[in-house]
Scaffold this motif. Structure first.
Motif, PDB file in Angstrom:
ATOM      1  N   GLY A  29       0.814  -1.206   0.000  1.00  0.00           N
ATOM      2  CA  GLY A  29       0.000   0.000   0.000  1.00  0.00           C
ATOM      3  C   GLY A  29       0.848   1.258   0.000  1.00  0.00           C
ATOM      4  O   GLY A  29       0.547   2.235  -0.694  1.00  0.00           O
ATOM      5  N   HIS A  30       1.944   1.234   0.765  1.00  0.00           N
ATOM      6  CA  HIS A  30       2.854   2.381   0.791  1.00  0.00           C
ATOM      7  C   HIS A  30       3.559   2.556  -0.553  1.00  0.00           C
ATOM      8  O   HIS A  30       3.795   3.679  -0.999  1.00  0.00           O
ATOM      9  CB  HIS A  30       3.877   2.207   1.910  1.00  0.00           C
ATOM     10  N   GLU A  31       3.899   1.441  -1.205  1.00  0.00           N
ATOM     11  CA  GLU A  31       4.561   1.549  -2.504  1.00  0.00           C
ATOM     12  C   GLU A  31       3.607   2.077  -3.567  1.00  0.00           C
ATOM     13  O   GLU A  31       4.017   2.836  -4.456  1.00  0.00           O
ATOM     14  CB  GLU A  31       5.135   0.194  -2.928  1.00  0.00           C
ATOM     15  N   LEU A  32       2.339   1.706  -3.483  1.00  0.00           N
ATOM     16  CA  LEU A  32       1.356   2.261  -4.413  1.00  0.00           C
ATOM     17  C   LEU A  32       1.202   3.766  -4.199  1.00  0.00           C
ATOM     18  O   LEU A  32       1.081   4.543  -5.151  1.00  0.00           O
ATOM     19  CB  LEU A  32       0.014   1.553  -4.239  1.00  0.00           C
ATOM     20  N   ARG A  33       1.235   4.195  -2.953  1.00  0.00           N
ATOM     21  CA  ARG A  33       1.178   5.630  -2.670  1.00  0.00           C
ATOM     22  C   ARG A  33       2.434   6.327  -3.194  1.00  0.00           C
ATOM     23  O   ARG A  33       2.364   7.413  -3.761  1.00  0.00           O
ATOM     24  CB  ARG A  33       1.033   5.844  -1.165  1.00  0.00           C
ATOM     25  N   GLN A  34       3.587   5.704  -3.011  1.00  0.00           N
ATOM     26  CA  GLN A  34       4.840   6.272  -3.518  1.00  0.00           C
ATOM     27  C   GLN A  34       4.798   6.380  -5.039  1.00  0.00           C
ATOM     28  O   GLN A  34       5.266   7.360  -5.623  1.00  0.00           O
ATOM     29  CB  GLN A  34       6.018   5.410  -3.076  1.00  0.00           C
ATOM     30  N   ALA A  35       4.217   5.391  -5.700  1.00  0.00           N
ATOM     31  CA  ALA A  35       4.119   5.431  -7.160  1.00  0.00           C
ATOM     32  C   ALA A  35       3.270   6.621  -7.609  1.00  0.00           C
ATOM     33  O   ALA A  35       3.594   7.292  -8.601  1.00  0.00           O
ATOM     34  CB  ALA A  35       3.518   4.127  -7.678  1.00  0.00           C
ATOM     35  N   ALA A  36       2.189   6.890  -6.895  1.00  0.00           N
ATOM     36  CA  ALA A  36       1.356   8.037  -7.244  1.00  0.00           C
ATOM     37  C   ALA A  36       2.124   9.339  -7.079  1.00  0.00           C
ATOM     38  O   ALA A  36       1.939  10.284  -7.851  1.00  0.00           O
ATOM     39  CB  ALA A  36       0.104   8.049  -6.364  1.00  0.00           C
ATOM     40  N   GLU A  37       3.016   9.394  -6.099  1.00  0.00           N
ATOM     41  CA  GLU A  37       3.784  10.613  -5.853  1.00  0.00           C
ATOM     42  C   GLU A  37       4.877  10.825  -6.887  1.00  0.00           C
ATOM     43  O   GLU A  37       5.171  11.967  -7.253  1.00  0.00           O
ATOM     44  CB  GLU A  37       4.388  10.564  -4.445  1.00  0.00           C
ATOM     45  N   ASP A  38       5.492   9.740  -7.342  1.00  0.00           N
ATOM     46  CA  ASP A  38       6.606   9.927  -8.287  1.00  0.00           C
ATOM     47  C   ASP A  38       6.200   9.739  -9.751  1.00  0.00           C
ATOM     48  O   ASP A  38       7.038   9.753 -10.641  1.00  0.00           O
ATOM     49  CB  ASP A  38       7.803   9.048  -7.929  1.00  0.00           C
ATOM     50  N   GLY A  39       4.892   9.566  -9.991  1.00  0.00           N
ATOM     51  CA  GLY A  39       4.392   9.602 -11.358  1.00  0.00           C
ATOM     52  C   GLY A  39       4.342   8.279 -12.084  1.00  0.00           C
ATOM     53  O   GLY A  39       4.049   8.258 -13.289  1.00  0.00           O
ATOM     54  N   ARG A  40       4.572   7.164 -11.423  1.00  0.00           N
ATOM     55  CA  ARG A  40       4.463   5.860 -12.095  1.00  0.00           C
ATOM     56  C   ARG A  40       2.991   5.484 -12.291  1.00  0.00           C
ATOM     57  O   ARG A  40       2.162   5.749 -11.428  1.00  0.00           O
ATOM     58  CB  ARG A  40       5.172   4.781 -11.271  1.00  0.00           C
ATOM     59  N   ASP A  41       2.685   4.877 -13.398  1.00  0.00           N
ATOM     60  CA  ASP A  41       1.319   4.462 -13.691  1.00  0.00           C
ATOM     61  C   ASP A  41       1.098   3.077 -13.097  1.00  0.00           C
ATOM     62  O   ASP A  41       1.407   2.052 -13.707  1.00  0.00           O
ATOM     63  CB  ASP A  41       1.088   4.443 -15.203  1.00  0.00           C
ATOM     64  N   ALA A  42       0.537   3.054 -11.892  1.00  0.00           N
ATOM     65  CA  ALA A  42       0.355   1.794 -11.166  1.00  0.00           C
ATOM     66  C   ALA A  42      -1.117   1.429 -11.012  1.00  0.00           C
ATOM     67  O   ALA A  42      -1.465   0.590 -10.183  1.00  0.00           O
ATOM     68  CB  ALA A  42       1.009   1.903  -9.791  1.00  0.00           C
ATOM     69  N   ALA A  43      -1.987   2.013 -11.834  1.00  0.00           N
ATOM     70  CA  ALA A  43      -3.420   1.800 -11.663  1.00  0.00           C
ATOM     71  C   ALA A  43      -3.806   0.330 -11.806  1.00  0.00           C
ATOM     72  O   ALA A  43      -4.596  -0.197 -11.019  1.00  0.00           O
ATOM     73  CB  ALA A  43      -4.198   2.652 -12.666  1.00  0.00           C
ATOM     74  N   GLU A  44      -3.233  -0.349 -12.787  1.00  0.00           N
ATOM     75  CA  GLU A  44      -3.583  -1.749 -12.998  1.00  0.00           C
ATOM     76  C   GLU A  44      -3.097  -2.614 -11.843  1.00  0.00           C
ATOM     77  O   GLU A  44      -3.810  -3.529 -11.389  1.00  0.00           O
ATOM     78  CB  GLU A  44      -2.986  -2.237 -14.315  1.00  0.00           C
ATOM     79  N   LEU A  45      -1.924  -2.347 -11.336  1.00  0.00           N
ATOM     80  CA  LEU A  45      -1.400  -3.121 -10.206  1.00  0.00           C
ATOM     81  C   LEU A  45      -2.238  -2.858  -8.959  1.00  0.00           C
ATOM     82  O   LEU A  45      -2.505  -3.781  -8.173  1.00  0.00           O
ATOM     83  CB  LEU A  45       0.060  -2.754  -9.954  1.00  0.00           C
ATOM     84  N   ALA A  46      -2.679  -1.631  -8.771  1.00  0.00           N
ATOM     85  CA  ALA A  46      -3.539  -1.320  -7.624  1.00  0.00           C
ATOM     86  C   ALA A  46      -4.866  -2.071  -7.726  1.00  0.00           C
ATOM     87  O   ALA A  46      -5.389  -2.581  -6.720  1.00  0.00           O
ATOM     88  CB  ALA A  46      -3.781   0.182  -7.545  1.00  0.00           C
TER      89      ALA A  46
END
Length: 486
Positions: A29-46
């Protein structure tokens, strides 16, 4: 009738051991939040994580509500690895490599303040150690509390705006029930209970920094930091990014990969609380202080987590040179980090908001805090970015005054003890001597620091200052134009 011995009672089954901050289901969950902050497209993984029953990042704790089963834990680990492979747009403006960061620096030497030919007076360093301890102690009982809880506790005891250590005297029981103190700190950090400085990681890490320089000198490597941790820092005393870097070391991963592998806390505040000794020992040389802090920080952090340490080290180096201008120190800190980074932008915003409110009295600072929480409240409370903004705002609004700075830093919430500690360290340096600090802050410390760092428990702040003074590297023209190699 034959007597028979009673069968021994079976011991109750032990509660299962839950090691926090390291389990994949806690990290994803923290890594998904970090991805949102640094601009990675993690929507599918979430979506995959949520569809499997995974939870979001804990808001304030180090563990998810319940341990995951084997299948969910395996999925969390797989998703962490997939997240690490996603392109990261922020890296263009937020590099971690020192050479790339240095290319962003303003021409050096910059506005770093005085550059003494000799060392730093031990009295100035003692004020820095005392200031760090007092600011940390002020923030300890309200660490992890939300902003409204901090304000409610202070108001209920007639201590708002903050002017002294938190107290239970006069506290409304209903307020105490809604906003309980940090349970580990209540007995040692409330006014009337303080008897010396209790142990805290915000002081343990500067102590380790002192040992690092005593053993290896200013040319230490990141590997030397790792070996010092393994020798002197119990794993159970580490948290967030440091705990994961420690785990990675034990798993055979070497720096700087220790900072990246399954470490979603790599842009949090931990490296910043290790930066003080690097700044204190490079008076008037922010560039060298920042480069030294970089070698320490990259064991556990990347990008903005590293910048926070460099920013503080450089600002402290400027203050250690003998200047009294907090604004100059903040400019020196900003000069050594990438100007387009999220952390630099947050620091500039904190400074600008503080300048927009009337200074000299603390009342208007609540407006600054509210605006910062509106802008950065989506971050975790230990993230480096919001805490850097708050620190810069507190120092700016108080004009470098010691009491005003630590009270504003703590009253703004988030990582209260860490922000109070850094504000106290910098303004203690600016004050110049222990006698210049109000006795209401320093007298309860009794010149005694508790710590689990071997051989240093009970040490006095005067002794720490003397040992720090022996490590000072006077600035020279050559030192100001190049930083030590990584």
């Amino acid at each position: 009738m034959t007597a028979t011995a009673a069968a021994p009672a079976r011991p109750a089954p032990a509660a299962p051991l839950r090691v926090t901050w390291v389990q994949p289901e806690d990290l994803i969950g923290h890594e998904l939040r970090q991805a949102a902050e640094d601009g990675r497209d993690a929507a599918e993984l979430a979506r995959r994580w949520q569809a499997a029953g995974g939870t979001t990042a804990p808001g304030r704790a180090g563990a998810s509500p319940a341990p995951a089963g084997p299948a969910l834990r395996a999925l969390a680990g797989a998703l962490l690895d997939e997240l690490a492979l996603l392109p990261c747009p922020s890296e263009a403006d937020e590099p971690t490599e020192l050479t790339a960061i240095q290319r962003e620096w303003a021409p050096w030497p910059g506005d770093g303040g005085p550059r003494p030919d000799g060392g730093v007076p031990a009295a100035r360093l003692e004020a820095a150690w005392l200031g760090r301890a007092a600011g940390c102690l002020l923030g300890k009982p309200v660490e992890k509390l939300p902003l409204d809880g901090i304000r409610a506790l202070a108001r209920s005891t007639g201590n708002w705006p903050l002017t002294g250590y938190f107290t239970e005297s006069g506290l409304d029981p209903a307020v105490a029930a809604r906003h309980p103190w940090n349970r580990r700190s209540r007995a040692t950090s409330l006014a009337g209970n303080i008897d010396g400085m209790p142990e805290d990681d915000d002081l343990n890490y500067p102590l380790l920094g002192l040992l690092l320089l005593e053993r290896h000198g200013p040319g230490f490597t990141t590997g030397d930091v790792a070996r010092l941790w393994l020798d002197e820092l119990p794993a159970g005393r580490t948290f967030t990014a440091e705990r994961l870097a420690y785990r990675n070391l034990l798993g055979g991963i070497e720096p700087p990969h220790t900072a990246r592998y399954r470490n979603p806390f790599r842009e949090w505040i931990g490296a910043r609380i290790r930066a003080d000794v690097h700044g204190w020992t490079h008076p008037g040389d922010p560039a060298a202080a920042a480069a030294q802090a970089w070698r320490d920080a990259t064991l556990s952090h990347t990008a903005n987590g590293v910048y926070a340490a460099m920013f503080v080290a450089a600002a402290l180096a400027a203050a250690a040179g003998g200047g009294t201008d907090v604004h100059r120190a903040l400019r020196a800190g900003l000069a050594v980090i990438p100007a387009r980074s999220r952390l630099a932008r947050a620091v500039r915003r904190g400074i600008a908001l503080a300048r927009d409110e009337p200074t000299g009295t603390p009342a208007g600072f609540a407006t600054v805090v509210d605006r910062l929480h509106s802008a950065y409240g989506h971050h975790h409370w230990v993230h480096a970015v919001p805490n850097a903004a708050l620190l810069a705002a507190a120092l700016t609004h108080a004009g470098g005054d010691f009491s005003g700075s630590i009270c504003r830093a703590v009253s703004g919430g988030w990582d209260t003890d860490s922000n109070g500690a850094t504000a106290g360290s910098l303004t203690g340096l600016l004050a110049g001597s222990p006698e210049a600090l109000p006795a209401r802050w320093t007298a309860p410390l009794r010149n005694r620091l508790a710590t689990g760092v071997r051989g240093l428990d009970g040490i006095g702040f005067d002794a720490l200052a003397a040992r720090t003074a022996a490590l000072v590297v006077p600035a020279s023209p050559a030192d100001r134009t190049k930083a030590p190699a990584p």
